[in-house]
Design a protein around this motif. Sequence first.
Motif, PDB file in Angstrom:
ATOM      1  N   SER A   1      58.853  42.107  97.067  1.00 34.89           N
ATOM      2  CA  SER A   1      59.303  40.758  97.784  1.00 34.89           C
ATOM      3  C   SER A   1      58.236  39.897  97.662  1.00 34.89           C
ATOM      4  N   ARG A   2      58.976  38.545  97.770  1.00 35.74           N
ATOM      5  CA  ARG A   2      58.101  37.595  97.178  1.00 35.74           C
ATOM      6  C   ARG A   2      58.013  36.440  97.871  1.00 35.74           C
ATOM      7  N   TYR A   3      57.098  35.366  97.382  1.00 39.67           N
ATOM      8  CA  TYR A   3      57.371  34.133  98.531  1.00 39.67           C
ATOM      9  C   TYR A   3      56.939  32.641  97.258  1.00 39.67           C
ATOM     10  N   PRO A   4      57.539  32.127  97.481  1.00 38.48           N
ATOM     11  CA  PRO A   4      58.840  31.420  98.296  1.00 38.48           C
ATOM     12  C   PRO A   4      60.359  33.030  97.721  1.00 38.48           C
ATOM     13  N   THR A   5      61.003  33.087  98.326  1.00 33.35           N
ATOM     14  CA  THR A   5      62.019  33.741  98.042  1.00 33.35           C
ATOM     15  C   THR A   5      62.629  33.422  96.538  1.00 33.35           C
ATOM     16  N   VAL A   6      62.869  31.658  96.621  1.00 33.80           N
ATOM     17  CA  VAL A   6      63.787  31.077  95.521  1.00 33.80           C
ATOM     18  C   VAL A   6      62.920  30.636  95.370  1.00 33.80           C
ATOM     19  N   ASP A   7      62.953  30.028  94.080  1.00 33.93           N
ATOM     20  CA  ASP A   7      62.630  29.078  93.299  1.00 33.93           C
ATOM     21  C   ASP A   7      62.291  27.717  93.954  1.00 33.93           C
TER      22      ASP A   7
END
Length: 67
Positions: free
Chosen positions: A1-7
């Motif tokens: 997963s990543r943060y932020p979840t959207v660009d």
Amino acid sequence: SRYPTVDHEDFELPESVPLFCLPFGVSIECWGETTACPLPTFSTFVLTGGTGDKVYGATVTFYEELP
């Protein structure tokens, strides 16, 4: 997963960011019961785009016990 979840609309997060956050990858390690886990580490990095724009990032690496 990543943060932020959207660009953000003005910045697309490069897919290579995990290489800067975890340059040695992820590993599962087994230590003796009396061995202390390493302390967390903090590091920073700068990504420079093709137009010279800079994005600053930071990582915290820590160890936790698996159930």
